[in-house]
Design an enzyme around this catalytic site. Structure first.
Site, PDB file in Angstrom:
ATOM      1  N   ASP A 255      33.916 -34.730   0.539  1.00  0.00           N
ATOM      2  CA  ASP A 255      33.091 -35.130  -0.607  1.00  0.00           C
ATOM      3  C   ASP A 255      31.886 -34.205  -0.790  1.00  0.00           C
ATOM      4  O   ASP A 255      31.724 -33.205  -0.079  1.00  0.00           O
ATOM      5  CB  ASP A 255      32.664 -36.590  -0.428  1.00  0.00           C
ATOM      6  CG  ASP A 255      32.686 -37.382  -1.723  1.00  0.00           C
ATOM      7  OD1 ASP A 255      32.493 -36.782  -2.794  1.00  0.00           O
ATOM      8  OD2 ASP A 255      32.884 -38.611  -1.665  1.00  0.00           O
TER       9      ASP A 255
ATOM     10  N   ASP B 170      34.143 -40.004 -10.513  1.00  0.00           N
ATOM     11  CA  ASP B 170      34.993 -41.091 -10.019  1.00  0.00           C
ATOM     12  C   ASP B 170      35.659 -41.862 -11.156  1.00  0.00           C
ATOM     13  O   ASP B 170      35.044 -42.134 -12.191  1.00  0.00           O
ATOM     14  CB  ASP B 170      34.160 -42.089  -9.214  1.00  0.00           C
ATOM     15  CG  ASP B 170      33.956 -41.637  -7.786  1.00  0.00           C
ATOM     16  OD1 ASP B 170      34.342 -40.513  -7.456  1.00  0.00           O
ATOM     17  OD2 ASP B 170      33.397 -42.422  -6.993  1.00  0.00           O
TER      18      ASP B 170
END
Length: 721
Positions: free
Chosen positions: A172, A231
């Site tokens: 990430d 996201d």
């Protein structure tokens, strides 16, 4: 866009918009078409992900609630329910699996409460099932949920992963020490690439930098896949927005190097089966990793059937490894009016063709064999990958596609024996249907095949209470190639028994060809509205789709769209009472039902100085339920036109419907409560809100957070005391 990107004190809301998103929003979709000429980069030579990875990840459904038991039970479920047999291999752990501090040696430490025997024991369990284990880390000082990141610890952490038997790393981009330039991003992600390679263990490397620095241009030399967007959330608007970004990146996809539009939401409950099939079909056409993001231990038969559709999975896994291209049809740009045609070349010369209707009503989508790239032939076979049927066409590739739905074909110039003609059945729009007033409906049947249709019988059916009368003949004979026949009907809707009644009117054609008989159908929906009565009024600032308002006694309903009520957006639809709230007042309702309600959509109570003054200050207070946010209260903290504050954080109080909501005003102080039984109340939050008038309007409101796609919300009771 369908979701709000502003950070809101929740690890699940952690990724921002990409540069590509901004281009799409500011200049329109066609601004990125020149990507088609960009060369694809060479893939990372680690021998992994030669086709897009298939698997599962816990984040979308569980967030930080991950454990060894969950991972092992999911592995068991994947074996038992057929997902392993369908090609799913990876069982992936996301954030929150580790302790908040490294040990004295600087090593990552699995949370002993969640993983009492460590990660290796879980990996061994998963491997024994014939599956592979994935794990999560971050190219920053901390993960998105605040656990130790791997920046500066790449070699040490990669060695730990390898020693535990990890097969996949999702990496990430939170807390990245101010990294901003492309080279800084490449350096951070390449450091872990090299560390993984040095372990000698094959570990698939999934970059998750959210598309910030166009990873499709440099990701192939660094990882096996790269996130192209922020996201996803479980709502149609979020899914559509991500599709519209990722679809233009087709030049950059290839073996071992895949555009990743994020995990699948199929099964999480806030999209329809048709919308989930759309997501799965579009992801497959775009060569995306197919990573399930739901609870596979408790999955419906319909959602499991979506995940295990072998024909659609085969498109995603096709060895030619070409991402689908958006097709311009009929002289119009690709995606014109929300109607999409995608064409994906397949090994052996076939094409996967996706007809995607992103609009809110049924539409006919058409292309030709030439437009989708098929070689010239006298006849073509269309295999419907969801209906699992085959038809032949003289060249038209067309279908009546439901709202938010897809028709997905495998198109070939090789036609099998005894394959019937492809036909299209269309039904005219019923959006203007009014109770008690006759409305004309047209039903048309077209033969697209080379084989003649000997006879076609057209019919129209409606729910009880509707009147349906044919105006003339409904039987037609000798319908040849390209010929269309039409029947007309008069329908009269009944008076609705609910505030907004949604009825389905179905057109059917029974047709014969050679010695066989087949049936085709399509449908339209009509919303019948019982008008709102005084002393209530209605208002909508959501101009992206018409709003509907209904009332029957103390039951209310609103069908409304809108992007959001937050920051620079003030889009909502409301049933309200003017001047009903004084300095001491209590507003109460029950949200009883939701439909087309996903992501960060909101429904509940709104109190503001003027309900019809959207976009002008000061904004007021809202108390609501949201699929992704849960039960929350929001307000404006500075007297400006937009809401900017929230309590509690997203997901702190999970969404539940039906739910009672109560908003209490005491001067400048507002307190929100919720109850599941109407008797026992729990506090949502309290806020002091500046600039609120002594007398205010109160309303029931909805925002769908899905531009152009209304949510339908039912309420019971609307009291102000």
């Amino acid at each position: 866009m369908g979701i709000r990107w502003a950070p809101r004190n929740d690890a699940r809301r952690r990724r921002g918009p990409t540069a590509l998103t901004a281009a799409l929003l500011v200049a329109g979709l066609t601004t990125v078409v020149p990507l088609a000429t960009a060369p694809a980069a060479n893939a990372l030579a680690n021998g992994l992900a030669t086709t897009p990875q298939l698997g599962w990840n816990d984040w979308n459904a569980f967030g930080c609630d991950v454990s060894a038991a969950l991972v092992e039970q999911t592995a068991d479920a994947m074996v038992a329910n057929g997902m392993q047999k369908a090609g799913y291999r990876y069982v992936n752990i996301d954030d929150c699996w580790l302790e908040k501090q490294r040990d004295a040696g600087g090593n990552l430490v699995p949370d002993p409460a969640k993983f009492p025997a460590g990660i290796k024991a879980v990996a061994d369990y998963v491997h024994a099932k014939g599956l592979k284990l994935g794990i999560y880390e971050d190219a920053g000082t901390a993960t998105c949920a605040g656990y130790p990141g791997s920046l500066g610890h790449e070699k040490q952490d990669a060695a730990s992963f390898a020693s535990w038997g990890v097969d996949y790393l999702k990496y990430d981009n939170c807390n990245n020490a101010g990294s901003s330039t492309t080279q800084q991003y490449v350096d951070r992600y390449a450091a872990m690439r090299d560390a993984l390679a040095a372990t000698g263990r094959p570990i698939l490397y999934s970059l998750c930098e959210w598309g910030v620095n166009q990873p499709w241009t440099w990701g192939p030399q660094v990882g096996n896949s790269w996130r192209t967007t922020g996201d996803i959330s479980d709502g149609y608007g979020s899914m559509l927005s991500i599709f519209q970004q990722n679809v233009w990146l087709y030049p950059y996809s290839g073996p071992g190097a895949w555009n990743d539009p994020d995990m699948l939401e199929v099964g999480n409950g806030h999209m329809t089966t048709a919308e989930y099939r759309s997501e799965f079909s579009l992801w497959a056409a775009m060569n995306a990793p197919l990573i399930a993001g739901t609870d596979l231990r408790h999955i419906s038969a319909a959602d499991l059937a979506t995940y295990t559709n072998a024909d659609v999975i085969a498109v995603d896994q096709d060895p030619l490894a070409k991402q689908a291209v958006p097709v311009a049809v009929g002289g119009n740009p690709a995606g014109n009016n929300g109607l999409w045609v995608l064409s994906k070349p397949l090994a052996g010369g076939d094409r996967a063709v996706v007809l995607f209707n992103s609009t809110g009503s049924t539409a006919t989508i058409s292309a030709t064999a030439a437009e989708v790239g098929l070689s010239k032939a006298s006849d073509y076979q269309l295999r419907d990958l969801w209906a699992h049927t085959a038809t032949e066409t003289a060249g038209a590739i067309t279908a009546s596609v439901p709202a938010h739905g897809v028709v997905m074909y495998r198109a070939s110039s090789k036609v099998g024996a005894n394959v019937g003609p492809n036909v299209t059945l269309n039904e005219s729009d019923l959006s203007g249907a009014t109770p008690g007033k006759p409305t004309a409906v047209t039903e048309s049947f077209t033969n697209n095949g080379r084989t003649a249709v000997r006879q076609a019988d057209l019919a129209l059916t409606a729910p009880a209470g509707w009147s349906v009368t044919a105006n003339g003949s409904t039987r037609f004979t000798n319908v040849g190639t390209g010929k269309t026949v039409t029947a007309t009907f008069t329908v009269t809707p009944p008076t609705p028994t609910t505030p907004i009644e949604t009825d389905t009117i179905t057109a059917t054609a029974k047709y014969s060809w050679r010695d066989r008989t087949d049936t085709v159908s399509t449908s339209r929906q009509a919303q019948l509205v019982s008008p709102v009565q005084a002393p209530y009024s209605t208002y909508s600032s959501a101009t992206d789709a018409p709003a509907q308002f209904g009332q029957v006694g103390s039951d209310f309903a609103i069908s409304g769209a809108g992007q959001d009520v937050w920051s620079g957006n003030d889009n909502y639809s409301a049933i309200y009472r003017s001047g009903a709230v004084g300095n001491a007042a209590t507003v109460e309702t029950q949200v009883t039902s939701t439909s087309a309600f996903g992501g960060y959509a909101k429904a509940g109570i709104m109190v503001r100085n003027g309900m019809t003054t959207a976009g002008s200050g000061p904004e007021g207070v809202i108390l609501y339920v949201s699929p992704s946010g849960g039960i929350q209260m929001e307000w404006n903290s500075d007297g400006n036109p937009y809401i900017d504050s929230v309590t509690p954080g997203n997901g702190t109080i999970p969404e539940t419907v039906p739910v009672h909501l109560r908003l209490v005003r005491s001067g400048a102080t507002y307190t929100g409560y919720y109850s599941t039984d109407g008797q026992n109340w729990t506090t949502v939050g309290t806020a002091t809100v500046p600039g609120q008038a002594a007398t205010q309007d109160a309303g029931l409101f909805v925002v769908s957070a899905s531009s152009g796609s209304p949510a339908l919300i039912g309420y019971h009771g609307f009291t102000i005391a």
